[in-house]
Every structure is written in C-alpha cells, then in structure tokens.
Write a protein that holds these residues in place. Structure first.
Motif: not given
Ligand code: HEM
Length: 401
Positions: A60-62, A72-74, A237-240, A282-284, A316-318, A343-345, A356-358
């Motif tokens: 689905c993510y792909k 929306g994504t939530v 705001y998206s970054l925050i 930890v992320l998983r 459901w990532n969980i 798939v936590s990220l 990378f930052l996280g």
């Molecule tokens: C996207 C998780 C840290 C900014 C995502 C997505 C996940 C995720 C699951 C995919 C959302 C989707 O497919 O709809 C996490 C987790 C983090 C983390 C678990 C902590 C460890 C961060 C940080 C930033 C960030 C530190 C920026 C400072 C974003 C942004 C997107 C995103 C902007 C959207 C990317 C796009 O749609 O192309 N994050 N995130 N995240 N994350 Fe993170």
C-alpha cells in the motif's frame, strides 16, 4: 468474506479510549490471521479498511498512484471529511507536485544542513541526560524527551529560543491530547496558531533571507511558481508535525523498554549489541505512528481484497511491525535484532523525510545514557497518549543512576 471489526474483536480503531485501554497486539495478531484486510464501520458514517499484514502494508505504501495521500493520511482526519491542507503540504500531496516539493525539501535535509545541527543535537541530548542522572525520580518525558525534537526542528528552521515553548504547547494540542476530556476544538485552534506563526515568519524571511529552511522555501519555485506564504507555513508545520511527537514518543519508549528489559540494557552497555540496531528496534517496538491512511483513486486489490475507488485504506504499522511472517519473535524486545525491516518510518514515495534526523536524535540520547547511566529504574506504568494515531507515553517516571 469481509469481517467487521465487531465480529473479530471489540477494539474500535476510531476510538482513542478503545486503543488505550486494550492490548493492541492480541487484536492485531487475530486480524492478521483472520481478517488481514478488514472493513470497519465508523461512527462518522463512513467506513474504512484496515490492513494488518506487513507485506500488504508495504504494498500500500508503495502504490502512491492507486492510493492517494491528498485527502489526508490520518484516519481521524479522513473520517471527518479530509485534510484542509490536502495538495499543499508535502505529506498530504500526490505526484507530480509531491515529487517536485519533496526534491526541494530534501535539500533542507542534505548532509551539509544536517551536519550543521548534528553537533547541537548531540550536545543538547547529552546536557539534558546529564541533568537528570543521579538526581532521584524524574519525569523523563518532560525533562529530556520533550525538549530535544522540537528544539532540533527549530534549529533547522532557525527559530528563536523564546518562541519555542509556545510551539511545543500548540503542537501537543494539535496532534493529540494528554487527557480524554480535552475540548474537541482545541486541536484546530492550536493548528491555526502554528500556521499564523509561520506565515509571519515566512514574510519576515522573504524580506531578510538567511540560510535556513524557511528562507529556502520562501525563495524556491515549485512547478514554475513560488510557494505562497500559506504553503510555506503549512510545510514548516509539516516538519514540526512529523518531527516532534514521533521522535518524542520514540525516546520515551526507548527508556521505558530499556528500563523494563534489563538483559537488553546490559547487552547495550557491554557493547555486545550496537546502538544502531538498538535504535531500529526501538522504532519497531514503539511504532510511534500506529497507522497511516490513504484514499483509493481507483478499484484495486489489497491482499486479494477488492477495494473500491474512494475507499479509505488504513495501514497499521503497529501490526506490520509485529508480523511473525517477517519478524522473529516480534513481541520480544531485542536490541541486537538483525533482520528488522520495520515500517515505523513508512515506505515508498512518502518515506519519512526526517528519518536521518529522527535516528540521529535517538542515537544521541542512547549514546548519552550508555555513557552516563548504569541502571534505569522505571517507577510506574506510564500513561498512554490518548490517540488513535500516536502510540507512546505522556509521562515516564524513572530513576537514572
Ligand atoms: C513522513 C514517521 C521523524 C518529517 C513520515 C512517515 C512516517 C514517519 C511513518 C510516512 C507517512 C506516510 O506515508 O503518509 C516518523 C517517525 C519519526 C519521524 C517514527 C521519529 C523517529 C521525523 C522528523 C521529521 C519528519 C525528525 C522532520 C524534522 C516527516 C515529513 C514526512 C514524514 C515531512 C512527509 C514525507 C512525505 O510525505 O514525502 N514520518 N517520522 N519525521 N516525516 Fe517522519
């Protein structure tokens, strides 16, 4: 056959109380086995699909063409009619604009810019940890985990220290709530406060550009047009939104897990497991974003189940992160886990921009506690965040010796 959530288990995926009061792992184990792609009715009058297996979640993510992010994504937002930032904020945007904007924002996360904040992140994490070691009981969430992510993003955006407490408070309100008696309008008001703040900042940076992310967004062209102040605000705001709570939940979850798994803590401090693999585990283990969701753009099959155009699909990532088809003994916390495609990220075109930052922030906290702490004593079961989206704890009382 399509099963409803009611016939499989009493968990209501639209109700934070249901998710907070029940053990989700048993529910998802059953869903993966009996209804891996299941239809749920919701109190909002719109139904939705849940996807439970790792392979289907990744597929689905792909599939960003068949499954759109633009409404929306939530889940909660989709069930309430969709995201007003759809098509304008990176996370809730589809190709081709998503690709163009992502290319721009990726520059902000280039090694050169991240290196600029790396030292600040490491020093801040170490100072925060040092201040609570050997002091008696502390709330790790408030004293350490809360300050690191928001300040890191603010560093990246070059926002003054005096503005940061307000941003943190608004952000907490905008995404989730610490209690179940919160005013339902509060998240919207908080979101507007953040956007107003960034519109002001964008205007200022247009006048006096620096080298920061906001100045970059203020002076770039996407699809041959400059971004409006509102769109810059939305993407800041998206970054925050993406970077604060998710990293905070991971950091709190890391300490909780290490405090409750002494054997794993000992492996880390003895150096028999690497910090890098511990960060991934930890992320998983925590899975701060329990789900993400999409809207089908056309009829398609997910795990053999026919999905109609317009249907909401939640991944459901969980559940995916605890799928025994992929992870050995998924309910054991293993800091040395080698095969760990969690798939936590996320995955695919919307894969976390701040990954990378996280990871850097989590690594900095773990390195600091490994160096400074011999025992982690968790004093009480931590209270869960009241949310259908976030998994984590609002407080973590512990003693670091
Ligand atoms: C996207 C998780 C840290 C900014 C995502 C997505 C996940 C995720 C699951 C995919 C959302 C989707 O497919 O709809 C996490 C987790 C983090 C983390 C678990 C902590 C460890 C961060 C940080 C930033 C960030 C530190 C920026 C400072 C974003 C942004 C997107 C995103 C902007 C959207 C990317 C796009 O749609 O192309 N994050 N995130 N995240 N994350 Fe993170």
């Amino acid at each position: 056959m399509t099963l409803t959530a009611r016939s499989v288990s009493p968990l209501d995926l639209t109700d934070p109380a249901s998710l907070v009061d029940n053990d989700p792992y048993a529910y998802w184990e059953r869903m993966r086995a009996e209804a891996p792609v299941a239809w749920h009715e919701s109190p909002h009058g719109i139904g939705f699909w849940s996807v439970a297996r790792h392979a289907d979640v990744v597929a689905c993510y792909k599939d960003s063409a068949g499954l759109s992010s633009a409404r929306g994504t939530v889940l909660d937002v989709l069930l309430r009619g969709g995201d007003s930032a759809g098509g304008r904020m990176l996370a809730v945007m589809d190709r081709p604009r998503h690709r163009a904007l992502r290319r721009v924002l990726q520059q902000a996360f280039s090694p050169r810019l991240i290196r600029r904040v790396e030292r600040q992140v490491t020093t801040r994490a170490d100072n925060l940890v040092a201040a609570v070691v050997g002091t008696g009981p502390v709330d790790f969430a408030a004293e350490v985990a809360e300050a690191l992510p928001i300040n890191t993003i603010c560093d990246l955006l070059e926002l003054p220290a005096s503005d940061r407490p307000d941003l943190l408070a608004w952000n907490k309100r905008a995404l989730s709530s610490d209690a179940d008696d919160a005013d339902p309008m509060d998240p919207l008001e908080a979101r507007n406060e953040i956007l107003d703040y960034f519109v002001e900042t964008a205007r200022e940076r247009r006048r006096r550009p620096g080298e920061d992310v906001i100045s970059m967004l203020a002076n770039v062209r996407v699809e041959d047009e400059p971004l409006s102040d509102d769109d810059i605000a939305l993407n800041c705001y998206s970054l925050i939104l993406g970077g604060d709570e998710s990293t905070r939940m991971s950091t709190i979850g890391a300490l909780d897990a290490l405090g409750r798994h002494e054997d794993q803590w000992n492996r880390l401090t003895a150096g028999s497991a690497a910090v890098g693999t511990a960060v991934e585990e930890v992320l998983r283990w925590v899975t701060p974003a329990m789900h993400f969701a999409r809207t089908a753009t056309r009829e398609l099959l997910v795990g053999g189940q026919r999905i109609r155009a317009g249907d909401i699909v939640s991944m459901w990532n969980i559940s995916a992160n605890n799928d025994p088809a992929v992870f050995d003994e998924p309910r054991s916390f293993d800091v040395g886990r080698v095969h760990n495609p969690h798939v936590s990220l996320g995955h695919g075109p919307h894969f976390c921009l701040g990954a990378f930052l996280g990871r850097l922030e989590l690594t900095a906290v773990l390195n600091s506690i490994i160096r400074r702490v011999s025992t982690i004593e968790v004093l009480a079961a931590p209270p869960r965040v009241y949310s259908t989206f976030l998994f984590g704890y609002t407080e973590l009382r512990l003693v670091l010796r």
